[in-house]
Design an enzyme around this catalytic site. Structure first.
Site, PDB file in Angstrom:
ATOM      1  N   CYS A 114       0.935  -1.376  -0.003  1.00 41.62           N
ATOM      2  CA  CYS A 114      -0.051  -0.084   0.083  1.00 41.62           C
ATOM      3  C   CYS A 114       0.871   1.198   0.011  1.00 41.62           C
ATOM      4  O   CYS A 114       0.276   2.294  -0.210  1.00 41.62           O
ATOM      5  CB  CYS A 114      -0.820  -0.106   1.169  1.00 41.62           C
ATOM      6  SG  CYS A 114      -2.310  -1.021   0.973  1.00 41.62           S
ATOM      7  N   HIS A 257      -3.288   7.616   2.255  1.00 45.73           N
ATOM      8  CA  HIS A 257      -3.635   6.169   1.781  1.00 45.73           C
ATOM      9  C   HIS A 257      -5.206   5.883   2.432  1.00 45.73           C
ATOM     10  O   HIS A 257      -5.115   5.827   3.699  1.00 45.73           O
ATOM     11  CB  HIS A 257      -2.859   5.137   1.903  1.00 45.73           C
ATOM     12  CG  HIS A 257      -3.257   3.847   1.694  1.00 45.73           C
ATOM     13  ND1 HIS A 257      -3.827   3.416   0.256  1.00 45.73           N
ATOM     14  CD2 HIS A 257      -3.522   2.409   2.242  1.00 45.73           C
ATOM     15  CE1 HIS A 257      -4.120   2.135   0.413  1.00 45.73           C
ATOM     16  NE2 HIS A 257      -4.047   1.696   1.586  1.00 45.73           N
ATOM     17  N   ASN A 287     -10.518   0.792  -0.577  1.00 44.73           N
ATOM     18  CA  ASN A 287      -9.131   0.635  -0.754  1.00 44.73           C
ATOM     19  C   ASN A 287      -8.639   0.292  -2.007  1.00 44.73           C
ATOM     20  O   ASN A 287      -8.686  -0.865  -2.219  1.00 44.73           O
ATOM     21  CB  ASN A 287      -8.590  -0.296   0.501  1.00 44.73           C
ATOM     22  CG  ASN A 287      -7.022  -0.292   0.355  1.00 44.73           C
ATOM     23  OD1 ASN A 287      -6.333   0.057  -0.458  1.00 44.73           O
ATOM     24  ND2 ASN A 287      -6.533  -0.969   1.557  1.00 44.73           N
TER      25      ASN A 287
HETATM   26  O1  UT7 Z   1      -4.165  -0.873   3.022  1.00 46.99           O
HETATM   27  C1  UT7 Z   1      -3.395  -1.920   3.786  1.00 46.99           C
HETATM   28  C2  UT7 Z   1      -3.576  -1.517   5.155  1.00 46.99           C
HETATM   29  N1  UT7 Z   1      -4.896  -1.986   5.775  1.00 46.99           N
HETATM   30  C3  UT7 Z   1      -5.228  -1.635   6.859  1.00 46.99           C
HETATM   31  O2  UT7 Z   1      -4.538  -0.427   7.258  1.00 46.99           O
HETATM   32  C4  UT7 Z   1      -6.545  -2.094   7.212  1.00 46.99           C
HETATM   33  C5  UT7 Z   1      -6.578  -2.023   8.704  1.00 46.99           C
HETATM   34  N2  UT7 Z   1      -7.596  -2.646   9.556  1.00 46.99           N
HETATM   35  C6  UT7 Z   1      -8.974  -2.215   9.531  1.00 46.99           C
HETATM   36  O3  UT7 Z   1      -9.325  -1.225   8.700  1.00 46.99           O
HETATM   37  C7  UT7 Z   1      -9.839  -2.974  10.352  1.00 46.99           C
HETATM   38  O4  UT7 Z   1      -9.106  -3.703  11.522  1.00 46.99           O
HETATM   39  C8  UT7 Z   1     -11.050  -3.793   9.626  1.00 46.99           C
HETATM   40  C9  UT7 Z   1     -11.931  -2.772   8.835  1.00 46.99           C
HETATM   41  C10 UT7 Z   1     -10.362  -4.769   8.667  1.00 46.99           C
HETATM   42  C11 UT7 Z   1     -11.808  -4.727  10.603  1.00 46.99           C
HETATM   43  O5  UT7 Z   1     -12.241  -3.809  11.478  1.00 46.99           O
HETATM   44  P1  UT7 Z   1     -12.274  -3.898  13.133  1.00 46.99           P
HETATM   45  O6  UT7 Z   1     -13.226  -2.901  13.775  1.00 46.99           O
HETATM   46  O7  UT7 Z   1     -10.791  -4.115  13.465  1.00 46.99           O
HETATM   47  O8  UT7 Z   1     -13.102  -5.242  13.310  1.00 46.99           O
HETATM   48  P2  UT7 Z   1     -12.511  -6.819  13.713  1.00 46.99           P
HETATM   49  O9  UT7 Z   1     -11.651  -7.302  12.702  1.00 46.99           O
HETATM   50  O10 UT7 Z   1     -11.923  -6.792  15.406  1.00 46.99           O
HETATM   51  O11 UT7 Z   1     -13.993  -7.442  13.857  1.00 46.99           O
HETATM   52  C12 UT7 Z   1     -15.063  -7.011  14.789  1.00 46.99           C
HETATM   53  C13 UT7 Z   1     -16.364  -8.016  14.523  1.00 46.99           C
HETATM   54  C14 UT7 Z   1     -15.715  -9.437  14.555  1.00 46.99           C
HETATM   55  O12 UT7 Z   1     -16.823 -10.104  15.166  1.00 46.99           O
HETATM   56  P3  UT7 Z   1     -16.591 -10.835  16.449  1.00 46.99           P
HETATM   57  O13 UT7 Z   1     -15.498 -11.662  16.571  1.00 46.99           O
HETATM   58  O14 UT7 Z   1     -16.667  -9.612  17.395  1.00 46.99           O
HETATM   59  O15 UT7 Z   1     -18.032 -11.605  16.837  1.00 46.99           O
HETATM   60  C15 UT7 Z   1     -15.675  -9.804  13.103  1.00 46.99           C
HETATM   61  O16 UT7 Z   1     -15.817 -11.241  12.713  1.00 46.99           O
HETATM   62  O17 UT7 Z   1     -16.656  -7.629  13.322  1.00 46.99           O
HETATM   63  C16 UT7 Z   1     -16.866  -8.735  12.397  1.00 46.99           C
HETATM   64  N3  UT7 Z   1     -16.796  -8.671  11.197  1.00 46.99           N
HETATM   65  C17 UT7 Z   1     -17.693  -8.290  10.454  1.00 46.99           C
HETATM   66  N4  UT7 Z   1     -19.053  -8.073  10.588  1.00 46.99           N
HETATM   67  C18 UT7 Z   1     -19.921  -7.636   9.724  1.00 46.99           C
HETATM   68  C19 UT7 Z   1     -15.745  -8.516  10.285  1.00 46.99           C
HETATM   69  N5  UT7 Z   1     -15.797  -8.053   9.038  1.00 46.99           N
HETATM   70  C20 UT7 Z   1     -17.308  -7.855   9.047  1.00 46.99           C
HETATM   71  C21 UT7 Z   1     -18.022  -7.686   8.006  1.00 46.99           C
HETATM   72  N6  UT7 Z   1     -19.269  -7.485   8.352  1.00 46.99           N
HETATM   73  N7  UT7 Z   1     -17.704  -7.397   6.398  1.00 46.99           N
END
Ligand code: UT7
Length: 335
Positions: A114, A257, A287
């Protein structure tokens, strides 16, 4: 001889096809509410058959060269930062060269995930600064939907496809500081396995097994990447402007980004700068990896929001874990 390096043209190409959050809710267990609240994304564009990385690049380049009043045959260097090149080889840059008739241009691709766009901008700038080439196209072009796993709700909702370009020109050194001024690049190679694509390279060549194991898709430990992104982006912005003795509050535009609007907003708060100076367009594109920063620049340029003399910082974070930032002083188009 040392030259100023000025952005004389900008362009973008975004495919027409759109996937909304509601479309995703029909594919995986997700919702518009979750995606909007956790990422800021509302929709992303995805390629149709025939819209390849080089096609998108060509469309973006034609706009940038027209803006600069430049002939493709005059282009001397084409660099394509990308994680989804058209082929493993030849370089996508060579394919673009053939499409636009830039017969004189040296061509290569670059990958720093990225952060690729800013890394490539640094490389191209150096070629121009020392006088090896008079101009360069730096084309961020990524078809992220080609490596998104549409069975994995954690990642598939994040990505979109696009190409965007900056046309750089070497001009005689001016007494007033202008153009591309400074870079800060880095990487933390001890955490490569929290964001990567396992298969398809020489470590795991493509086989039916790697396909079944979903090794050709983006793998990401989102929350860990998130934490590191915020910390690192703040630091790289501070480091790059310090090179030119500039304070955060003196900067007119912060162009990040676009990986997650929450990451960008947290960085803005840590830098203690007004939200209006931080451009966010992730809601429309998701993204787009290498395309995201030049996409911001081209939109702002088209809207006339980049004024001559504006201090601008570009910054990115991604797999590697790589980071990069660039400080520049905007110079309007030639009359
Ligand atoms: O470009 C390269 C660099 N990339 C980045 O910088 C991305 C960095 N990371 C992020 O942007 C975030 O971590 C994400 C957007 C990928 C995820 O958001 P988060 O707030 O960190 O969520 P999480 O992964 O901690 O997941 C929270 C909950 C989980 O459920 P449980 O375990 O709490 O029951 C996930 O399974 O949200 C769930 N979840 C979703 N629910 C509905 C994960 N993806 C989804 C989804 N829809 N699409």
């Amino acid at each position: 001889m040392d030259y100023d390096v000025i952005i004389r043209g900008t362009g973008r190409y975004v495919p027409e096809r759109v996937l909304t959050n509601d479309d995703f809710a029909r594919i995986v267990d997700t919702s518009d509410e979750w995606i909007t609240a956790r990422t800021g994304i509302k929709e992303r564009h995805i390629v149709a058959p025939g819209e390849t990385a080089s096609y998108m690049s060509e469309m973006a380049v034609r706009k940038a060269l027209e803006m600069a009043g430049a002939d493709p045959a005059e282009v001397e260097l084409i660099v394509v930062p990308t994680v989804t090149p058209e082929h493993v080889y030849p370089a996508t840059a060579s394919v673009v060269q053939g499409r636009i008739g830039a017969t004189k241009a040296a061509c290569f691709d670059m990958n720093a995930a990225c952060s690729s766009f800013i890394y490539a901008l640094n490389v191209a700038t150096n070629f121009l600064r020392v006088g090896q080439y008079k101009n360069a196209l730096v084309i961020g072009s990524d078809i992220m939907t080609s490596i998104a796993n549409y069975l994995d709700r954690n990642t598939c909702v994040l990505f979109g496809d696009a190409a965007a370009v900056l046309y750089l020109v070497a001009e005689p050194r001016s007494e007033t500081p202008r153009g591309i001024r400074a870079f800060d690049l880095g990487s933390d190679g001890t955490a490569v396995d929290i964001l990567y694509q396992y298969a398809g390279g020489s470590a795991a060549p493509p086989t039916p097994r790697t396909a079944l194991d979903e090794g050709h898709f983006v793998y990401m430990e989102g929350p860990e990447v998130f934490k590191r992104a915020v910390r690192t982006m703040e630091q790289t912005v501070r480091d790059v402007i310090a090179k030119e003795n500039v304070e955060p509050l003196e900067v007119d535009w912060f162009l990040a980004h676009q990986a997650n609007s929450r990451i960008i907003q947290s960085t803005q708060k840590r830098l203690q700068v007004p939200a209006e100076r931080v451009y966010i367009n992730i809601q429309r594109y998701g993204n787009t990896t290498s395309a995201s920063i030049p996409l911001c620049i081209d939109e702002l340029n088209e809207e006339g929001k980049l004024k001559s003399g504006n201090k601008v910082v570009l910054f990115a974070f991604g797999a590697g874990l790589s980071w990069a930032s660039c400080y520049l002083i905007w110079e309007g188009q030639r009359e």
